[in-house]
Structure formats: structure tokens, C-alpha cells
Scaffold this active site. Structure first.
Site, PDB file in Angstrom:
ATOM      1  N   PRO A   1      27.361   6.565  -0.802  1.00 35.73           N
ATOM      2  CA  PRO A   1      27.117   6.812  -2.383  1.00 35.73           C
ATOM      3  C   PRO A   1      26.680   8.160  -2.642  1.00 35.73           C
ATOM      4  O   PRO A   1      25.970   8.805  -1.917  1.00 35.73           O
ATOM      5  CB  PRO A   1      25.649   6.070  -2.677  1.00 35.73           C
ATOM      6  CG  PRO A   1      25.111   5.550  -1.625  1.00 35.73           C
ATOM      7  CD  PRO A   1      26.156   5.747  -0.546  1.00 35.73           C
ATOM      8  N   GLU A   2      27.709   8.718  -3.648  1.00 35.43           N
ATOM      9  CA  GLU A   2      27.559  10.128  -4.145  1.00 35.43           C
ATOM     10  C   GLU A   2      26.608  10.325  -5.380  1.00 35.43           C
ATOM     11  O   GLU A   2      26.209   9.208  -5.913  1.00 35.43           O
ATOM     12  CB  GLU A   2      28.722  10.835  -4.465  1.00 35.43           C
ATOM     13  CG  GLU A   2      29.483  10.994  -3.007  1.00 35.43           C
ATOM     14  CD  GLU A   2      30.233  12.249  -2.875  1.00 35.43           C
ATOM     15  OE1 GLU A   2      29.910  13.252  -3.425  1.00 35.43           O
ATOM     16  OE2 GLU A   2      31.423  12.331  -2.050  1.00 35.43           O
TER      17      GLU A   2
END
Ligand code: ZN
Length: 293
Positions: free
Chosen positions: A2-3
Site C-alpha cells: 500500500p502506498e
């Protein structure tokens, strides 16, 4: 992994269920994730009311009514989902294989009713920590974080001050979390493509003799803000339009212009270049050598 846009999407998904809610019970199914969970974790959370769910860089910050802040990082594979809290037994048939990676369950009761907020993490690179609210800014996880890449936090003048004299490649400077916090490999590639700047250019070349930003640094700042804002918007649509089959918040479909497009034609109008992959500081960079200078 996840960014920042995924983490922001998780925050937006959790806020309606958690803000203003009381934590009735915490189910902790193992002693650790990437690190040991806080001592007396359940006892310190149960009975508390959640004031807000915020985000700093890629950290979720869950603020409690006793001043403590639960800091949560999703690591490589962490996710949250919100489920209706049913009497014990009713949902056992509906829980699939993923349930064995459900490590922490918050039973909360608030404006959205009684729900279970479930933290699932197959690879367990995520972690949770508790900080006293007053010490949040000096907390070891928070104190060295740079500017947020969203909204007005990021501006060309501030970035020029940090880039002045830097001989590091622009890609590395943009990934430096002490300068911009939460910006990861994917969105750095996308922003550089959009701004038509080479990832190999020295960061200091975007600063003028007086220490101010050159025009192309202004362009880059706009590009960073745009790619992050567009991804957050896509995440927001994913929250509105459908629930994923497993109900995990924050994972949504991306369309990239440079990232993971090695060998494909560059999408800039008038450019006949091809996206190339190189490795910088051990990580893949995707860019168009024809128009990114
Ligand atoms: Zn190109």
C-alpha cells in the site's frame, strides 16, 4: 504494497465506523505483528472513545479520548475491513481462509452502529504502536518525516531549500522520507513522467543560484500533487462504487503511465519514445528517455 493513496483510502473507509465510537473490546490473536504489540494493548484501548482517524505519511493515527494515539502501519499486505458485529457464531460460515490472518479485531460501537474493525495481514510486515498524544511529533516514527505530498504542504520553495546543492538523483531525493513523507516508488515514477523530468538528473539542478525553485521544479510539485490526488480520488471511487469481494479497504485498480510499463510506448502527445526500466538504489525506475530530461 500500500502506498499513501491506499492508506488515505483506508482512513476514509474507517472514519465513519470509528470516529466517535467506543472500543468495547479488543481481540488480539497473537502477541506480535512485525514488532511486539504494545504491552496491555487491550486494557489500554478498551473503554476508550475514538476522537478521530487521521493519516501522516503512510501511518494511520487513531486518536483516543485519553490523549493516546494508536499508530498503525499496513506494511506489505495489511488491510482493514469493517463488518457488522453479530452475536458470536452467526458469521462463522461466512469466514474464509483469510480469517487465519485476522490478527486484531476492534469491536466498536458508535455512530455507524456496532461493528467489527478487522486487521488482516498475511505477511505481518505491518505494525501498531501506542503513543502519548503530546509526544506524537517527537515520536521516533514521526519526528523525521518530511512534507506531506498532498495539498499545500508541498511547495516548490520548500522543496528547493531541501534540494539545493544535492547531487543525488532526483528519483532518490523524491523518495527520501525526510524530505517528502509517504511518497513511494510508483508515484515518484508517475510524477517524473508527468513533469517530463529524468529520474537520473541531479536534484540540485532544479534550484537556481538564489536557492529558489526553477520553473521545472514548480512543474514537478504540481505533478506530485496531481498524481497523488488522482490516486486518492480513484480510491474514493472504489469506496463508493463497490466493495471488494473480501471487503478489504484501500486496494483499488490503478492505471499507470510509466510505472510497470517497460517496453510500451510513451503516452505523451508527440513523443515516440518507449518506457524503459532501470534500477536506482536497488529499485525499479520506469521512465521515457526520449522526453524525460
Ligand atoms: Zn516520452
Amino acid at each position: 504494497m500500500p502506498e499513501l493513496p491506499e492508506v488515505e483510502t483506508v482512513r476514509r473507509g474507517l472514519a465513519p465506523a470509528m470516529e466517535g465510537a467506543r472500543i468495547d473490546r479488543l481481540e488480539q490473536r497473537r502477541p506480535d505483528l512485525r514488532f511486539p504489540l504494545p504491552a496491555r494493548f487491550g486494557a489500554r484501548l478498551e473503554g476508550r472513545t475514538i476522537l478521530s482517524v487521521k493519516r501522516r505519511a503512510k501511518y494511520l493515527l487513531i486518536e483516543l479520548d485519553d490523549g493516546a494515539v494508536l499508530i498503525s502501519h499496513l506494511g506489505m499486505s495489511g488491510s482493514f475491513r469493517v463488518e457488522e458485529d453479530a452475536p458470536l457464531g452467526r458469521f462463522h460460515h461466512a469466514r474464509g481462509k483469510q480469517a487465519r490472518h485476522d490478527h486484531i479485531v476492534f469491536h466498536v460501537d458508535g455512530p455507524a452502529g456496532a461493528v467489527r474493525v478487522v486487521y488482516n495481514d498475511p505477511r505481518r510486515f505491518g505494525f501498531m504502536a501506542l503513543a502519548a498524544g503530546r509526544s506524537l511529533e517527537t515520536h521516533p516514527l514521526m519526528r523525521d518525516l518530511g512534507m506531506e505530498p498532498t495539498g499545500n504542504h508541498l511547495n516548490a520553495e520548500a522543496l528547493a531549500r531541501r534540494f539545493a546543492g544535492k547531487t543525488a538523483p532526483l528519483k532518490a531525493a523524491l523518495l527520501d522520507q525526510r524530505i517528502i513523507a509517504g511518497l513511494g516508488n510508483i508515484y515518484v515514477c508517475e510524477a517524473l513522467w508527468r513533469a517530463r523530468l529524468s529520474p537520473r538528473r541531479r536534484a540540485g539542478t532544479l534550484v537556481n543560484a538564489r536557492g529558489g525553485p526553477v520553473a521545472r521544479l514548480e512543474t514537478l510539485v504540481h505533478a506530485v500533487r496531481q498524481v497523488i490526488a488522482a490516486a486518492i480520488e480513484a480510491g474514493g471511487s472504489s469506496l463508493r462504487d463497490h466493495r471488494q469481494t473480501n471487503g478489504a479497504l484501500g486496494y483499488f485498480q490503478h492505471r499507470f503511465n510509466a510505472y510497470d510499463r517497460e517496453g510500451q510506448p510513451c503516452g505523451h502527445t508527440g513523443c515516440s519514445g518507449t518506457i524503459k526500466r532501470i534500477v536506482q538504489s536497488g529499485r525499479s525506475t520506469f521512465y521515457c528517455p526520449a522526453c524525460q530530461r
